[in-house]
Design a protein around this motif. Sequence first.
Motif, short mmCIF file in Angstrom:
data_model
loop_
_atom_site.label_atom_id
_atom_site.label_comp_id
_atom_site.label_asym_id
_atom_site.label_seq_id
_atom_site.Cartn_x
_atom_site.Cartn_y
_atom_site.Cartn_z
N SER A 6 -83.42 79.74 58.43
CA SER A 6 -82.12 80.00 58.80
C SER A 6 -81.19 80.23 57.40
CB SER A 6 -81.39 79.00 59.62
OG SER A 6 -82.10 78.96 60.91
N ILE A 7 -81.66 79.35 56.54
CA ILE A 7 -80.76 79.03 55.15
C ILE A 7 -81.29 80.43 54.45
CG2 ILE A 7 -80.73 78.02 53.01
CD1 ILE A 7 -81.27 75.35 54.38
N LEU A 8 -82.54 80.82 54.57
CA LEU A 8 -83.14 82.13 53.73
C LEU A 8 -82.15 83.30 54.32
CD1 LEU A 8 -86.79 81.26 53.48
CD2 LEU A 8 -85.08 81.28 51.59
N MET A 59 -80.45 72.80 60.91
CA MET A 59 -80.72 74.33 60.36
C MET A 59 -82.02 74.32 59.49
SD MET A 59 -78.22 76.24 57.62
CE MET A 59 -76.97 76.66 59.03
N ASP A 60 -83.13 74.94 59.80
CA ASP A 60 -84.23 74.89 59.05
C ASP A 60 -84.09 75.97 57.88
OD1 ASP A 60 -84.30 77.58 60.30
OD2 ASP A 60 -86.10 77.04 61.43
N LEU A 61 -85.38 75.84 57.16
CA LEU A 61 -85.38 76.66 55.66
C LEU A 61 -85.12 78.30 56.15
CD1 LEU A 61 -85.86 76.86 52.91
CD2 LEU A 61 -88.40 76.96 53.38
N PHE A 112 -79.50 83.27 55.71
CA PHE A 112 -77.88 83.39 55.36
C PHE A 112 -77.83 83.79 53.76
CE2 PHE A 112 -74.70 80.92 52.86
CZ PHE A 112 -73.69 81.51 53.73
N ALA A 113 -78.98 83.50 53.08
CA ALA A 113 -78.83 83.97 51.68
C ALA A 113 -79.06 85.33 51.73
CB ALA A 113 -79.84 83.04 50.93
N ALA A 143 -84.87 85.73 48.63
CA ALA A 143 -84.63 85.40 50.06
C ALA A 143 -85.59 86.09 50.72
CB ALA A 143 -83.54 85.57 50.52
#
Length: 218
Positions: free
Chosen positions: A5-7, A1-3, A9-10, A65
């Motif tokens: 994708s995390i953003l 999971m790259d950055l 989600f957030a 985000a």
Amino acid sequence: MDLYSILIFAHVLGAVALFAALGIEVAAFRRLREARAADQAGTWMGPLREAGRLGPAAMVTILIAGVWMMALRWGAEPWIITALVGLVVMAVLGAALTRRTMGRLGTSLAGGSPQLPADFRALVEGPLRISLWLRLAIAVGILGLMTVKPEAFGSLMIMGAAVALGVGAAIRSHRRGLLDNVRHRVDTRNRPTDRVRYPHRSHVDGDIDRSVADVEHG
């Protein structure tokens, strides 16, 4: 999971939390305006305060985000800029109207009287209602921007339409709230026992009837 994708989600988590806070606020506001005593109003002030904590946290998450994703991939797209401005406006409305009015209501209700404060209806039907409808409309407009991703003109049209609908709904809801309050006063004063015990109230009832007509006809 790259950055990125995390953003995402957030960002989505923040949006879900924001609409959850607005939903809690709508439900609590409806009960608050139906309150007829100070203890009833105090009961529903609690959920409003919780929504007041969840909403800003959600908006900060969305904002951080969103700006980060804009810097990484999207750039300064018109729909993103419009959505970010909408978030800032929501924050200003929440601080200038909702939070300030909640503070005034809390101070008034803390007096210990079982009766509602004299300015209770004016505060609930005025600043609280207007802020809620406008913020809800802007949030829906932001959701539309995130879905359609239009150019500059389309972004302004979507947000402008959302704000216009919010203003219209706030005005109509405000007038309906005033009418409901006047009718409640009519029902209270028109009790048969009150007419027997207080026959001098007939002229007051006439004034209230004229107030109902004024609200209905605008």
